[in-house]
Enzyme design. Sequence first.
Site, PDB file in Angstrom:
ATOM      1  N   HIS A  60      27.241  66.570 100.004  1.00 52.99           N
ATOM      2  CA  HIS A  60      26.724  65.206 100.218  1.00 52.99           C
ATOM      3  C   HIS A  60      25.672  65.190 101.324  1.00 52.99           C
ATOM      4  CE1 HIS A  60      26.627  60.878 100.689  1.00 52.99           C
ATOM      5  NE2 HIS A  60      27.288  60.887 101.823  1.00 52.99           N
ATOM      6  N   HIS A 164      27.834  63.556 110.551  1.00 60.19           N
ATOM      7  CA  HIS A 164      27.942  64.394 109.347  1.00 60.19           C
ATOM      8  C   HIS A 164      27.451  65.819 109.659  1.00 60.19           C
ATOM      9  CE1 HIS A 164      28.236  60.527 107.086  1.00 60.19           C
ATOM     10  NE2 HIS A 164      28.829  61.247 106.167  1.00 60.19           N
TER      11      HIS A 164
END
Length: 212
Positions: A60, A164
């Site tokens: 992702h 992230h």
Amino acid sequence: MSELHVIDISRSLTPNHPNWPGDAAFTVAPGLRVAQGDTVNTGILSTSTHTGTHVDAPWHYDDAGLRLHEVPLDVWVGTCVVLDVRGRAVDGVLPEGVLDALPGTLPPRVLLHTGEPAHWTQFPRDFVALSPALVRMAAQRGVRVIGTDAPSVDPLESKTLDAHAACRDTGIFIVEGLNLSVVPAGVYTLVCLPLPLHGADGAPARAVLLPE
Ligand SMILES: N[C@@H](CC(=O)c1ccccc1NC=O)C(=O)O
Ligand SMILES: [Zn+2]
Ligand SMILES: [Zn+2]
């Protein structure tokens, strides 16, 4: 029915469940209907992979990262600690100091209760994000999975996705959009099983806690 006490920490995917701004809407359209002479009722599901309670596959946020089917299932199942961090954000971001409340080596999974309600009627734009320092400290202390009740570990408007990226750098896996509103802080067994979407960047999951 079960001899186990099962605590559901998933968000109910109701019609009109809000999605990330600009992302695909969540719908379950009617397929077949007994009331219309069909033999069964069916539904036609349309969803982003990042709707409601879901896991991120590393792909992702990293083109070289694992796809969902390449992440071992045992990552998402096992001992976890739920930590109440309500009111602890500084400028919308959780500092590494929130982990000071926990002793020494951490369980492999930490779920952060930032205070999101059980149900979103509109998308919670002002959710609490994670600092990269918190992610790195968690990794140093043995964490492999970080979960949050917020829709992302990074702020809504972030273009750099620093939390992230810290997860990518430290090998931490991410669960987002949990419903921790009814869960006392403490140690549990987490069972968080994403839909088995081959090649995906993430997937909605049914997440439950089993008390120790
Ligand atoms: N970070 C969020 C999702 C996200 O960033 C996102 C989801 C759908 C469409 C666009 C997104 N980000 C755009 O900048 C997540 O990991 O679920
Ligand atoms: Zn996500
Ligand atoms: Zn994410």
